[in-house]
Enzyme design. Structure first.
Site, PDB file in Angstrom:
ATOM      1  N   GLU A  57       0.819  -1.210   0.000  1.00  0.00           N
ATOM      2  CA  GLU A  57       0.000   0.000   0.000  1.00  0.00           C
ATOM      3  C   GLU A  57       0.856   1.265   0.000  1.00  0.00           C
ATOM      4  O   GLU A  57       1.799   1.344   0.797  1.00  0.00           O
ATOM      5  CB  GLU A  57      -0.903   0.001   1.245  1.00  0.00           C
ATOM      6  CG  GLU A  57      -1.985   1.056   1.169  1.00  0.00           C
ATOM      7  CD  GLU A  57      -2.986   0.933   2.327  1.00  0.00           C
ATOM      8  OE1 GLU A  57      -4.184   1.175   2.108  1.00  0.00           O
ATOM      9  OE2 GLU A  57      -2.561   0.600   3.448  1.00  0.00           O
ATOM     10  N   GLY A 103       1.988  -0.353  11.244  1.00  0.00           N
ATOM     11  CA  GLY A 103       1.503  -1.184  12.333  1.00  0.00           C
ATOM     12  C   GLY A 103       1.068  -2.531  11.815  1.00  0.00           C
ATOM     13  O   GLY A 103       1.406  -3.577  12.371  1.00  0.00           O
ATOM     14  N   ALA A 104       0.313  -2.516  10.715  1.00  0.00           N
ATOM     15  CA  ALA A 104      -0.178  -3.751  10.124  1.00  0.00           C
ATOM     16  C   ALA A 104      -0.785  -3.417   8.768  1.00  0.00           C
ATOM     17  O   ALA A 104      -0.942  -2.251   8.404  1.00  0.00           O
ATOM     18  CB  ALA A 104      -1.219  -4.416  11.019  1.00  0.00           C
ATOM     19  N   MET A 105      -1.140  -4.476   8.010  1.00  0.00           N
ATOM     20  CA  MET A 105      -1.750  -4.296   6.691  1.00  0.00           C
ATOM     21  C   MET A 105      -2.792  -5.377   6.477  1.00  0.00           C
ATOM     22  O   MET A 105      -2.553  -6.552   6.723  1.00  0.00           O
ATOM     23  CB  MET A 105      -0.673  -4.369   5.600  1.00  0.00           C
ATOM     24  CG  MET A 105      -1.208  -4.154   4.200  1.00  0.00           C
ATOM     25  SD  MET A 105      -1.876  -2.479   3.999  1.00  0.00           S
ATOM     26  CE  MET A 105      -2.978  -2.747   2.615  1.00  0.00           C
ATOM     27  N   GLU A 106      -3.942  -4.951   5.933  1.00  0.00           N
ATOM     28  CA  GLU A 106      -5.142  -5.771   5.906  1.00  0.00           C
ATOM     29  C   GLU A 106      -5.215  -6.728   4.719  1.00  0.00           C
ATOM     30  O   GLU A 106      -6.310  -7.009   4.208  1.00  0.00           O
ATOM     31  CB  GLU A 106      -6.377  -4.863   5.889  1.00  0.00           C
ATOM     32  CG  GLU A 106      -6.567  -4.048   4.599  1.00  0.00           C
ATOM     33  CD  GLU A 106      -5.961  -2.654   4.630  1.00  0.00           C
ATOM     34  OE1 GLU A 106      -6.327  -1.824   3.794  1.00  0.00           O
ATOM     35  OE2 GLU A 106      -5.096  -2.416   5.500  1.00  0.00           O
ATOM     36  N   ASN A 107      -4.116  -7.291   4.263  1.00  0.00           N
ATOM     37  CA  ASN A 107      -4.175  -8.233   3.151  1.00  0.00           C
ATOM     38  C   ASN A 107      -5.193  -9.333   3.477  1.00  0.00           C
ATOM     39  O   ASN A 107      -5.039 -10.028   4.476  1.00  0.00           O
ATOM     40  CB  ASN A 107      -2.812  -8.877   2.916  1.00  0.00           C
ATOM     41  CG  ASN A 107      -1.683  -7.874   2.949  1.00  0.00           C
ATOM     42  OD1 ASN A 107      -1.713  -6.870   2.254  1.00  0.00           O
ATOM     43  ND2 ASN A 107      -0.692  -8.145   3.779  1.00  0.00           N
ATOM     44  N   HIS A 165      -8.782  -3.758  14.035  1.00  0.00           N
ATOM     45  CA  HIS A 165      -8.752  -2.759  12.948  1.00  0.00           C
ATOM     46  C   HIS A 165      -8.557  -3.460  11.606  1.00  0.00           C
ATOM     47  O   HIS A 165      -9.293  -3.220  10.640  1.00  0.00           O
ATOM     48  CB  HIS A 165      -7.625  -1.768  13.235  1.00  0.00           C
ATOM     49  CG  HIS A 165      -7.360  -0.766  12.152  1.00  0.00           C
ATOM     50  ND1 HIS A 165      -7.507   0.593  12.337  1.00  0.00           N
ATOM     51  CD2 HIS A 165      -6.915  -0.905  10.871  1.00  0.00           C
ATOM     52  CE1 HIS A 165      -7.196   1.227  11.227  1.00  0.00           C
ATOM     53  NE2 HIS A 165      -6.820   0.338  10.327  1.00  0.00           N
ATOM     54  N   GLU A 166      -7.553  -4.348  11.548  1.00  0.00           N
ATOM     55  CA  GLU A 166      -7.288  -5.038  10.277  1.00  0.00           C
ATOM     56  C   GLU A 166      -8.431  -5.982   9.924  1.00  0.00           C
ATOM     57  O   GLU A 166      -8.754  -6.153   8.743  1.00  0.00           O
ATOM     58  CB  GLU A 166      -5.969  -5.810  10.361  1.00  0.00           C
ATOM     59  CG  GLU A 166      -4.756  -4.971  10.724  1.00  0.00           C
ATOM     60  CD  GLU A 166      -4.605  -3.717   9.890  1.00  0.00           C
ATOM     61  OE1 GLU A 166      -4.905  -3.754   8.675  1.00  0.00           O
ATOM     62  OE2 GLU A 166      -4.189  -2.682  10.429  1.00  0.00           O
ATOM     63  N   HIS A 169     -11.196  -4.260   8.210  1.00  0.00           N
ATOM     64  CA  HIS A 169     -10.865  -4.012   6.813  1.00  0.00           C
ATOM     65  C   HIS A 169     -11.320  -5.136   5.885  1.00  0.00           C
ATOM     66  O   HIS A 169     -11.462  -4.910   4.679  1.00  0.00           O
ATOM     67  CB  HIS A 169      -9.351  -3.852   6.644  1.00  0.00           C
ATOM     68  CG  HIS A 169      -8.848  -2.471   6.848  1.00  0.00           C
ATOM     69  ND1 HIS A 169      -9.386  -1.376   6.225  1.00  0.00           N
ATOM     70  CD2 HIS A 169      -7.804  -1.999   7.587  1.00  0.00           C
ATOM     71  CE1 HIS A 169      -8.718  -0.289   6.577  1.00  0.00           C
ATOM     72  NE2 HIS A 169      -7.750  -0.639   7.409  1.00  0.00           N
TER      73      HIS A 169
END
Length: 863
Positions: free
Chosen positions: A135, A280-284, A314-315, A318
């Site tokens: 992203e 922090g993180a990624m919503e793959n 949060h993720e 998503h």
């Protein structure tokens, strides 16, 4: 490079021309474990076949690809000349047929900046770990793609890698790995549902992999059986607590299935905690990635576990807001990030043990939003995103925390049931598609019966934060004759908004506690709104506007309430109300209305009584900012002594073994300056001093050592000895930070050169070096670098990846040289580069300049 910064207009034109039917992506990652080449980047083979339709046969377009070399490009069976169609960032293709098949065979480069396919070698055991991060537009570093969110398509991944590895992607494997007889194997994955390219993912390496399952039967009889996975590096396995990760994951899946009425749409649910992660993180979907710092190597406070749970949720949000339904272009980034930020806390409070999540939200997340919304770069929640560089900078406090705050206000405005029913209709109506603002407003108007247009115009399409202040008049009997809420707007953004707020009246009881005895909830609109329900109430000691934190605003106490807070802030009984009071007095300090020394006094008097450890840690951070940036120079030593003395006293007073004790130990590490305090840190490290219950574990040892190194009390030999104790990836980052923190001109020169003049360091080591370089007690050593900073800016922006460039521009800005001369130098650079520097670079410098100007105003107030 030309063409690397995709514009909104180019994306719109391409979306109007193409429909994508699917990608087949084959990655050969066996080179990851081979010695690096003598020159040039380490590369891997990437072969992409994409099938797509064209509305205008005969037209031409391009596919995005950032790669050192392309072997071949084949369009509809015809080989295209690579040297003519590939320019380093794009592959020109055409003329196109109605139905097309394009194959691009390339050598792509592994990343050391956390962008694309990141390559990490664990110094502890020599093992190689890979993961992707895309992203907003870094999938093109790994395979050829139409890199924009509204050209969704199914992706089918095939990965060849060392056979002992774990290899994951968004979807599950179609069968066991196929061995090749050369210690490698090939993993084949099922086609995904239609996805945007930026949320596809591959994770590969000898990861420690723990599995579980989520099973549930929905009210309509649908049976869910979702495989769960949790991964980290083998070297972190002894610290990993997957049971808690899975507990929160199951609670979140229960919550979202209860409220969204749309089953989780992506099959499995893996969560990988990966090294050197920028975010922090990624919503793959099906393969969420997190920074591995969420695997706690030492003792942390309960706030850290709450923070990790919030990110997990949060993720997960998503998966619906962002992955199932995705914005068309980055203008509407809030359609995923604001909702995920809000739903993360909403589900945290209602589905997990962290029932105080809204306190953290009010105190921490909103502080991020308030700062961002007062910068010169502030923007509406629905922003004007012209290109990818704009998009990269739009992952900010407005898109996340202000957007989430406004959604909390929206729930108060339309009602919880209408909000959730709107979400349910939104998912069903636009599943696997792309949306704009009006699509969401349409369903909310249906479910709430309210006109959403005006609400959206005022809250989503205008910038700036309103300030609400109580105005109280008392009668001869001492009771409230009239209480009004005065609303103000900043001069640059003179918009008054409708606020659904609560106003609470508090007074001290016989036990000394400040407790609420009256409350009114009402709609505030316009410059002055009378709270009729509170007329005749007994005289309060404290009037709290925005009690329960329903709206997004800054609040300013009236004079009598501020006088109460100065003497009794720690007596406010309700934790959320107390957090709001801390936020109010901090905003007064940032706005130059309260001297920094007054805020420091509040910290010294009342921080030790703060029951919520997350609020305490935020107050500690604000106290450091007050000390280093808002205190008048001649008052800093006194303020620093007061905070350090407070840290020592509260450390000794805190409950043994508690999170509060740990928070005060870390605060002491941040504030110690006199011989006795530094000696205490040394003795705690050596074990010759002991504080009952305080476990000086490896992470706390490094926290102490950073301070000691910056004060000249831990030399290179001591830091080398500590690395022997902790020769891990984390230990090496800590050592790099400590080495750069030492008070030496030669050390600073070396650190500067390693970050600014070289690209040898990975993203994580760049971050560690900058953190060590910038030490508040070393202003004289940092002084020569102000001029060098401005001289290097445009070159750094041009030569480095945007992630590294952003770290350098933000991290090395001479904020600690808080003088009018630094402000003038910033203005001179901005004036000189008005027509030459990229707008994204200028935005970062403008933001830093605004922080400095605010700090100078605060120093003047403190003086």
């Amino acid at each position: 490079m030309p063409g690397e910064n995709l514009t909104r207009e180019e994306a719109r034109e391409r979306a109007g021309l193409l429909s994508v039917d699917g990608y087949d992506v084959a990655l050969d990652l066996r080179s990851a474990v081979l010695p690096p080449p003598a020159d040039g980047p380490r590369t891997f083979r990437s072969t992409t076949t994409v099938r797509f339709r064209c509305t205008t046969p005969g037209a031409a377009t391009f596919v995005d690809l950032l790669a050192p070399h392309v072997h071949s490009v084949t369009l509809n069976g015809e080989s295209l000349p690579v040297d003519r169609v590939f320019d380093g960032t794009r592959v020109a293709i055409g003329p196109l047929a109605a139905d097309n098949e394009l194959t691009v065979d390339a050598q792509c480069a592994y990343s050391r900046t956390g962008e694309g396919l990141h390559h990490f070698v664990d110094p502890e055991d020599g093992e190689t770990y890979l993961y992707t991060q895309y992203e907003p537009a870094d999938a093109r570093r790994v395979f050829a793609t139409f890199e924009q969110p509204d050209l969704k398509a199914p992706f089918t991944f095939t990965v060849t890698a060392p056979e002992q590895w774990t290899v994951l992607s968004n979807s599950d494997r179609t069968g066991p790995p196929e061995p090749h007889g050369d210690a490698s194997a090939t993993w084949r994955f099922a086609p995904t549902p239609p996805l945007s390219s930026y949320i596809t993912a591959v994770v590969a390496g000898p990861y420690h992999h723990v599995t579980d399952r989520y099973r549930r039967t929905l009210p309509d009889g649908t049976r869910l059986d979702i495989p769960l996975g949790a991964l980290c590096r083998r070297g972190l396995a002894k610290h990993f607590d997957p049971e808690d990760v899975f507990r929160v994951t199951r609670q979140g899946l229960d919550f979202f299935h209860d409220h969204f009425d749309y089953p989780y749409p992506f099959g499995k649910y893996d969560q990988a905690f990966v090294p050197e992660y920028n975010l922090g993180a990624m919503e793959n979907p099906g393969c969420v990635t997190f920074r591995e710092e969420f695997v706690f190597r030492g003792k942390v406070t309960e706030a850290s576990y709450e923070g990790r749970a919030n990110v997990i949720l949060h993720e997960m949000a998503h998966m619906w807001f962002g992955d199932l339904v995705t914005m068309e272009w980055w203008d509407d980034l809030w359609l995923k990030e604001s909702f995920a930020d809000f739903m993360g806390t909403f589900s945290l409070v209602e589905a997990t043990r962290f029932t105080g999540g809204w306190i953290t939200f009010a105190n921490r997340r909103k502080a991020w939003a308030y700062r961002a919304d007062q910068l010169p770069s502030t923007h509406p929640i629905t922003a004007d995103i012209r290109d990818l560089e704009d998009a990269k900078l739009n992952f900010d406090g407005i898109t996340y925390a202000k957007g989430a705050s406004v959604l909390k206000q929206l729930v108060a405005y339309v009602g919880r049931d209408a909000f959730l029913e709107g979400a349910r209709r939104y998912f069903k109506r636009h599943a696997f598609g792309n949306t704009r603002l009006e699509h969401l407003l349409a369903v909310l108007a249906e479910t709430s019966g309210r006109d959403m247009g005006e609400w959206a115009r005022l809250w989503l399409q205008t910038a700036g934060v309103n300030t609400l202040t109580p105005e109280v008049r008392y009668g001869q009997d001492g009771r409230v004759a009239e209480l009004a809420v005065v609303q103000e707007a900043p001069e640059a953004y003179p918009v008054l908004r409708p606020h659904r707020v609560a106003v609470g009246l508090y007074r001290r009881g016989p036990d000394g506690a400040l407790a609420r005895y009256a409350r009114a909830e009402l709609d505030v609109a316009g410059p002055r709104t009378v709270v009729t329900e509170l007329a005749g109430a007994a005289r309060p000691d404290l009037v709290l506007v925005n009690d329960d934190d329903l709206t997004y605003c800054k609040t300013r106490p009236d004079a009598a309430s501020l006088a109460t807070l100065r003497e009794h802030l720690g007596d406010v009984a309700d934790p959320l109300a107390r957090a709001l009071c801390w936020s109010a007095v901090w905003n007064l300090t940032r706005d130059g209305l309260m001297p920094a020394r007054d805020f420091v006094r509040l910290v010294v008097r009342f921080a030790g009584r703060e029951s919520d450890v997350g609020v305490l840690q935020m107050v500690h951070a604000w106290a450091q900012s007050a000390l280093h940036h808002y205190s008048a120079p001649h008052r800093r030593a006194e303020a620093g002594r007061a905070l350090a003395e407070c840290a020592v006293a509260e450390l000794r007073r805190a409950e043994p073994g508690s999170g509060h004790q740990l928070a005060w130990a870390r605060f002491l590490a941040a504030t110690a300056g006199r011989d006795a305090e530094l000696r205490l840190l040394q003795e705690l490290l050596a074990g010759t001093a002991r504080i009952d219950g305080l476990d000086v574990d490896q992470e706390l040892r490094w926290a102490f050592l950073v301070r000691l190194a910056s004060e000249g009390r831990a030399d290179e030999a001591a830091l080398a000895a500590e690395l022997v104790r902790d020769d891990t990836a984390s230990g090496r980052r800590h050592q790099v930070r400590c080495l750069a923190a030492r008070p030496s001109a030669a050390v600073k020169a070396q650190a500067w050169a390693s970050v600014v003049e070289s690209d040898r360091l990975s993203n994580a080591l760049v971050e560690a070096t900058i953190d060590g370089f910038v030490q508040a007690g070393q202003r004289e050593l940092l002084e020569p670098y102000a001029e060098r900073y401005f001289a290097a800016l445009e070159r750094v922006w041009e030569e480095r990846s945007i992630e590294i460039a952003m770290s350098v521009v933000r991290g090395l800005y001479p904020a600690l040289l808080g003088t009018p001369e630094t402000l003038a130098a910033t203005d001179a650079w901005l004036a000189a580069t008005a027509s030459t520097a990229p707008s994204a670079l200028r935005r970062l410098v403008l933001e830093a300049r605004d922080d400095l100007a605010r700090a100078l105003a605060g120093q003047a107030r403190d003086a």
